[in-house]
Scaffold this motif. Structure first.
Motif, PDB file in Angstrom:
ATOM      1  N   LYS A   1       0.858  -1.177   0.000  1.00 22.67           N
ATOM      2  CA  LYS A   1       0.000   0.000   0.000  1.00 22.67           C
ATOM      3  C   LYS A   1       0.893   1.225   0.000  1.00 22.67           C
ATOM      4  CE  LYS A   1      -3.886  -2.035   2.472  1.00 22.67           C
ATOM      5  NZ  LYS A   1      -4.674  -1.975   3.727  1.00 22.67           N
TER       6      LYS A   1
ATOM      7  N   GLY B   1       1.077   5.527  -0.163  1.00 25.22           N
ATOM      8  CA  GLY B   1       0.353   6.783  -0.001  1.00 25.22           C
ATOM      9  C   GLY B   1      -0.451   6.850   1.283  1.00 25.22           C
ATOM     10  N   THR B   2      -0.188   5.922   2.186  1.00 28.05           N
ATOM     11  CA  THR B   2      -0.923   5.906   3.457  1.00 28.05           C
ATOM     12  C   THR B   2      -0.783   7.227   4.202  1.00 28.05           C
ATOM     13  OG1 THR B   2      -0.462   3.543   3.645  1.00 28.05           O
ATOM     14  CG2 THR B   2      -1.163   4.686   5.665  1.00 28.05           C
ATOM     15  N   ARG B   3       0.466   7.590   4.428  1.00 30.53           N
ATOM     16  CA  ARG B   3       0.711   8.863   5.113  1.00 30.53           C
ATOM     17  C   ARG B   3       1.024   9.905   4.050  1.00 30.53           C
ATOM     18  NH1 ARG B   3       2.239  10.243  10.198  1.00 30.53           N
ATOM     19  NH2 ARG B   3       3.769  11.492   9.121  1.00 30.53           N
TER      20      ARG B   3
ATOM     21  N   PHE C   1      10.336  -1.730   3.970  1.00 29.07           N
ATOM     22  CA  PHE C   1       9.430  -0.589   4.092  1.00 29.07           C
ATOM     23  C   PHE C   1       9.171  -0.205   5.548  1.00 29.07           C
ATOM     24  CE2 PHE C   1       8.351  -1.807  -0.293  1.00 29.07           C
ATOM     25  CZ  PHE C   1       8.562  -0.572  -0.886  1.00 29.07           C
TER      26      PHE C   1
ATOM     27  N   HIS D   1      12.575   2.218   4.604  1.00 24.27           N
ATOM     28  CA  HIS D   1      12.165   3.359   3.789  1.00 24.27           C
ATOM     29  C   HIS D   1      11.310   4.350   4.578  1.00 24.27           C
ATOM     30  CE1 HIS D   1      10.993   5.594   0.221  1.00 24.27           C
ATOM     31  NE2 HIS D   1       9.721   5.410   0.520  1.00 24.27           N
TER      32      HIS D   1
ATOM     33  N   HIS E   1      10.124   9.536   6.705  1.00 21.36           N
ATOM     34  CA  HIS E   1       9.170  10.170   7.626  1.00 21.36           C
ATOM     35  C   HIS E   1       9.617  11.595   7.987  1.00 21.36           C
ATOM     36  CE1 HIS E   1       6.774  10.750  11.292  1.00 21.36           C
ATOM     37  NE2 HIS E   1       6.017   9.744  10.878  1.00 21.36           N
ATOM     38  N   PRO E   2       8.682  12.511   8.133  1.00 18.53           N
ATOM     39  CA  PRO E   2       9.029  13.891   8.494  1.00 18.53           C
ATOM     40  C   PRO E   2       9.934  13.984   9.728  1.00 18.53           C
ATOM     41  CG  PRO E   2       6.674  13.737   8.012  1.00 18.53           C
ATOM     42  CD  PRO E   2       7.236  12.351   7.920  1.00 18.53           C
TER      43      PRO E   2
ATOM     44  N   ARG F   1       2.518  13.328  -2.239  1.00 20.52           N
ATOM     45  CA  ARG F   1       2.871  12.359  -3.280  1.00 20.52           C
ATOM     46  C   ARG F   1       1.660  12.050  -4.152  1.00 20.52           C
ATOM     47  NH1 ARG F   1       4.438   7.609  -0.053  1.00 20.52           N
ATOM     48  NH2 ARG F   1       3.413   8.764   1.628  1.00 20.52           N
TER      49      ARG F   1
ATOM     50  N   PHE G   1       7.206   8.743  -9.922  1.00 19.13           N
ATOM     51  CA  PHE G   1       7.034   9.454  -8.658  1.00 19.13           C
ATOM     52  C   PHE G   1       6.753  10.924  -8.945  1.00 19.13           C
ATOM     53  CE2 PHE G   1       9.057  11.971  -5.274  1.00 19.13           C
ATOM     54  CZ  PHE G   1       8.597  11.373  -4.116  1.00 19.13           C
TER      55      PHE G   1
HETATM   56  C1  HEM Z   1      10.021   3.150  -6.161  1.00 17.64           C
HETATM   57  C2  HEM Z   1      10.251   3.990  -5.163  1.00 17.64           C
HETATM   58  C3  HEM Z   1       9.391   4.095  -3.934  1.00 17.64           C
HETATM   59  C4  HEM Z   1       8.508   3.206  -3.408  1.00 17.64           C
HETATM   60  C5  HEM Z   1       8.147   1.835  -3.957  1.00 17.64           C
HETATM   61  C6  HEM Z   1       7.945   3.804  -2.236  1.00 17.64           C
HETATM   62  C7  HEM Z   1       7.011   3.193  -1.421  1.00 17.64           C
HETATM   63  C8  HEM Z   1       6.549   3.700  -0.216  1.00 17.64           C
HETATM   64  C9  HEM Z   1       5.684   3.012   0.689  1.00 17.64           C
HETATM   65  C10 HEM Z   1       5.117   1.623   0.469  1.00 17.64           C
HETATM   66  C11 HEM Z   1       5.467   3.816   1.751  1.00 17.64           C
HETATM   67  C12 HEM Z   1       4.626   3.494   2.982  1.00 17.64           C
HETATM   68  C13 HEM Z   1       3.183   3.901   2.885  1.00 17.64           C
HETATM   69  C14 HEM Z   1       2.940   5.378   2.839  1.00 17.64           C
HETATM   70  O1  HEM Z   1       2.918   6.078   3.877  1.00 17.64           O
HETATM   71  O2  HEM Z   1       2.787   5.884   1.722  1.00 17.64           O
HETATM   72  C15 HEM Z   1       6.182   5.039   1.477  1.00 17.64           C
HETATM   73  C16 HEM Z   1       6.191   6.116   2.302  1.00 17.64           C
HETATM   74  C17 HEM Z   1       6.824   7.306   1.999  1.00 17.64           C
HETATM   75  N1  HEM Z   1       7.682   7.544   0.949  1.00 17.64           N
HETATM   76 FE1  HEM Z   1       8.133   6.279  -0.488  1.00 17.64          FE
HETATM   77  N2  HEM Z   1       8.493   5.038  -2.072  1.00 17.64           N
HETATM   78  C18 HEM Z   1       9.374   5.245  -3.083  1.00 17.64           C
HETATM   79  C19 HEM Z   1      10.155   6.367  -3.280  1.00 17.64           C
HETATM   80  C20 HEM Z   1      10.085   7.505  -2.512  1.00 17.64           C
HETATM   81  C21 HEM Z   1      10.808   8.712  -2.765  1.00 17.64           C
HETATM   82  C22 HEM Z   1      11.781   8.936  -3.929  1.00 17.64           C
HETATM   83  C23 HEM Z   1      10.453   9.597  -1.801  1.00 17.64           C
HETATM   84  C24 HEM Z   1      10.896  11.015  -1.587  1.00 17.64           C
HETATM   85  C25 HEM Z   1      12.121  11.438  -1.856  1.00 17.64           C
HETATM   86  C26 HEM Z   1       9.508   8.932  -0.941  1.00 17.64           C
HETATM   87  C27 HEM Z   1       8.909   9.500   0.158  1.00 17.64           C
HETATM   88  C28 HEM Z   1       8.064   8.855   1.025  1.00 17.64           C
HETATM   89  C29 HEM Z   1       7.452   9.489   2.153  1.00 17.64           C
HETATM   90  C30 HEM Z   1       7.605  10.933   2.580  1.00 17.64           C
HETATM   91  C31 HEM Z   1       6.675   8.515   2.794  1.00 17.64           C
HETATM   92  C32 HEM Z   1       5.828   8.677   4.059  1.00 17.64           C
HETATM   93  C33 HEM Z   1       6.667   8.429   5.284  1.00 17.64           C
HETATM   94  C34 HEM Z   1       5.841   8.616   6.531  1.00 17.64           C
HETATM   95  O3  HEM Z   1       5.408   9.771   6.772  1.00 17.64           O
HETATM   96  O4  HEM Z   1       5.606   7.637   7.251  1.00 17.64           O
HETATM   97  N3  HEM Z   1       9.318   7.662  -1.395  1.00 17.64           N
HETATM   98  N4  HEM Z   1       6.865   4.939   0.277  1.00 17.64           N
END
Ligand code: HEM
Ligand code: HEM
Lengths: 412, 412
Positions: free
Chosen positions: B230, B232-234, B289, B318, B323-324, B334, B355
């Motif tokens: 999933k 985009g949760t947060r 993740f 990740h 996370h902020p 996003r 992205f």
């Molecule tokens: C293929 C590359 C990536 C994948 C598969 C991926 C996947 C995910 C997943 C599964 C989550 C956890 C659910 C959520 O809160 O949305 C997440 C959170 C997040 N990702 Fe990524 N992401 C990728 C790349 C990136 C990049 C390049 C950035 C920014 C530079 C980014 C920024 C974030 C942020 C800010 C969160 C929320 C963190 C939180 O507040 O808990 N992601 N991502």
């Protein structure tokens, strides 16, 4: 073990994760099963599963779904047993996915130390009328001692006027056509089959189609192709049992016997010179097809469904040349999709029609029609850049049957 | 002249063909207006049009639509007047298309001797919540004497660890993000803008996204990315006015004034090594993740929406790194999409995440987060292959306003 044959109302049942949840303990406690929330954004009928079993494969006479992912594979194993096992594994996976279940069941692969059985991106999505249709290309019959089983109808396609075929978008030992109303469901299916096939088959090329350009349900609104014209008006309907028998399904007496109930698929990647087309006058566009653009009516007629009067059309009009009357009755079932794959080096959209046609015999279907289209006015605006031909075996009859069984197990 | 601002319930009204029908006489008599047949296959809400006018451009805080067509353009004209006229023409076309109308109205282009104003493939389709969002890349400010109007926040992105950027999928003087629930509607919009821009701009690269990977409506089911998680949760919700003001919309005092109400967009084409990922254990996937795969709950928690406890995650998880709290509060909106563009030369799916992140200032959004992701365990399975940054001007206020007016017409 769950009953794989019962279409599920939703992939949300997350069968594949059930076991994982138990094994994971704390991290998953109370959380391994996603909620079956109503999803306001999913299309109607999305919950519908198309039955996988039947005398013919689904995805041919099935009402055309909105989206496509098509993949051609090459076989990399020499081991016939291994290949047959792959066909069985694929069948089982296809059975589950078309019913809206993930690949594998809770008893396997849910262990944390193993890769999951299913890649997971379709969890929570509806079955979306997914169909998976397998085909065998001419080159497959050069393998596994199959030469004498190759159907006569599975000819090598001749070179046609104007062909500019790219080897990397042509041919293939096998194909799988995945059609669904949700593209993520179609993409998921191909990817999981590719994954199951790892080390035995490899994807040779694949094509995403974002919009259907044919309909096999005359009562539905006819979709438009990227030239803006209604496409698929005169097609074989999925309900026309007689015409399907006459033009689409191979019969026992056509030979070989293993193909009875099957069909033959021609796939052509047809690039459109969109930018040139868009600068062409409305009159010329309509002359080219022999139909008007707004309604889709044949020249001189008022309504889309009116019978075309070919002599009222220009001699080089597409419909005039493609119509059965111009081809000794040759008739195909069209099931094509529009594609756009980014841009070419010249800033032009790489877009067009991924043409898919099913027929009982290509020698009495695609080949004569395409030959007759040599003088088609449309040719100025299109180019065939990919080509493939596949024998589509009959349907999987029941839960013990598998894709290609008649080819590999039955007498010739 | 029709009222362009009234959202139409259906593109089927075929306004663009009305005039053509009259002009064509016999061929079109009684046939130029397609029937408004109920179409059982179109998704619910598809009839909805998203308002085009407002203080901010639509397509940012708008609930994320299912499909994407994104195009980066280069400007080929040197003539500022001509370019400004293009922006006005694009605005008018965007206004019409987002309302479900074809480009142009019955009074123009319906003449048989002229090319139609609209390419036609979206006739009969619903507005499908189409949004069109324009952006200006750093290189645009080297043209048309705009150098002193370039926002400080529109920095050149630094090189990040692991970047393997392809020039042909990066940069661009302009961008248009087309989001819609029907991909054909999104593709149609980009194509018609490209067509209107002929001779003035050329598409540099474009990207189709077949499935959203983010949600800005927390009550909706969170979509899954191609890694099966999933995604985009947060995120910032479209309804969180305060957080949007704090993290997404540029304000007057951020400067320059012409950007007030605008935002900054980072686009990264991120390829996934799908085949390697698919052979990774469930445990490792979840460790990477910091969330479980079935439910999407943070490590040690039960529910997707539970607050992540970062210290329970592996140091290179990740979520922990993104996370902020790990980035001095840096927060982005996003809005990414999954893509598959066929196969590479090695039989692997060319698939991943396109992205898209919106923020008030990239120096306090994407850049620090991406820097912090240098040690992300996910990096073993992904590669950034395309990159672009755009200043997203404020919204078009009313029917006399146009995209980029504040940049080109207002005092600095
Ligand atoms: C293929 C590359 C990536 C994948 C598969 C991926 C996947 C995910 C997943 C599964 C989550 C956890 C659910 C959520 O809160 O949305 C997440 C959170 C997040 N990702 Fe990524 N992401 C990728 C790349 C990136 C990049 C390049 C950035 C920014 C530079 C980014 C920024 C974030 C942020 C800010 C969160 C929320 C963190 C939180 O507040 O808990 N992601 N991502
Ligand atoms: C980009 C290429 C093509 C485009 C844009 C195109 C478009 C169309 C359109 C708009 C129609 C009229 C509506 C209808 O009855 O479906 C049509 C009819 C037809 N096309 Fe094509 N077509 C293409 C290529 C082909 C090819 C390669 C074949 C077969 C070799 C073919 C066979 C037919 C047939 C059999 C009909 C129905 C004729 C009739 O019974 O009236 N088309 N096509």
């Amino acid at each position: 073990m769950t009953d794989n044959d019962t279409p599920s109302p939703s992939r949300r049942s997350l069968l594949g994760w059930g076991g994982a949840g138990l094994a994971l303990g704390a991290a998953a406690a109370g959380g391994a099963v996603a909620m079956a929330r109503p999803d306001d954004e999913s299309p109607p009928n999305a919950s519908t599963a198309v039955p996988f079993h039947g005398p013919h494969q689904a995805g041919i006479a099935t009402p055309v779904q909105d989206r496509l992912h098509f993949a051609a594979f090459d076989v990399t194993t020499d081991d016939r047993e291994e290949f047959v096992q792959l066909l069985k594994d694929w069948t089982q996976a296809a059975r589950r996915m078309t019913a809206g279940h993930p690949v594998g069941d809770g008893a396997y692969g849910g262990l944390p130390e193993a890769p999951p059985d299913d890649t997971g991106e379709a969890l929570g999505l509806k079955p979306s009328r997914l169909t998976l249709t397998i085909g065998f290309g001419p080159s497959l019959f050069e393998k596994f001692d199959l030469a004498d089983r190759r159907p006569d109808a599975l000819v090598d396609l001749p070179k046609f006027a104007g062909d500019a075929l790219d080897k990397n978008r042509s041919g293939g030992d096998l194909c799988v056509q995945a059609c669904a109303d949700d593209p993520q469901v179609a993409v998921h299916a191909i990817r999981n089959l590719a994954r199951i096939g790892f080390g035995k088959v490899v994807i040779r090329w694949s094509q995403l189609g974002f919009g259907k350009t044919s309909s096999t349900t005359p009562e539905a609104q006819t979709p438009r192709n990227l030239m803006g014209f209604k496409d698929g008006t005169r097609n074989i309907a999925g309900t026309e049992t007689d015409r399907l028998r006459k033009f689409v399904w191979a019969s026992e007496k056509d030979g070989p016997r293993w193909m009875a109930g099957g069909s033959y698929l021609v796939a052509r990647r047809i690039r459109m010179h969109i930018e040139t087309w868009d600068r062409t006058s409305l009159q010329e566009q309509e002359d080219i097809f022999g139909r008007d653009k707004g309604e889709g009516a044949p020249v001189g007629k008022a309504k889309e469904r009116d019978e075309p009067f070919l002599k009222a059309m220009k001699p080089d009009a597409h419909v005039r040349l493609a119509h059965p009357d111009a081809n000794h009755g040759a008739t195909i079932l069209r099931r094509g999709y529009s594609f756009t794959d980014g841009t070419d080096g010249l800033g032009r959209l790489d877009a067009g029609l991924f043409f898919l046609a099913y027929q009982r015999d290509v020698r009495e279907g695609f080949i004569p029609i395409q030959r007759n289209l040599a003088t088609d006015a449309l040719n100025e605006y299109i180019q065939h850049v990919g080509s493939a031909l596949f024998a589509i075996p009959p349907g999987v009859r029941d839960k013990d049957d598998w894709w290609g069984r008649t080819l590999f197990s039955e007498e010739a």
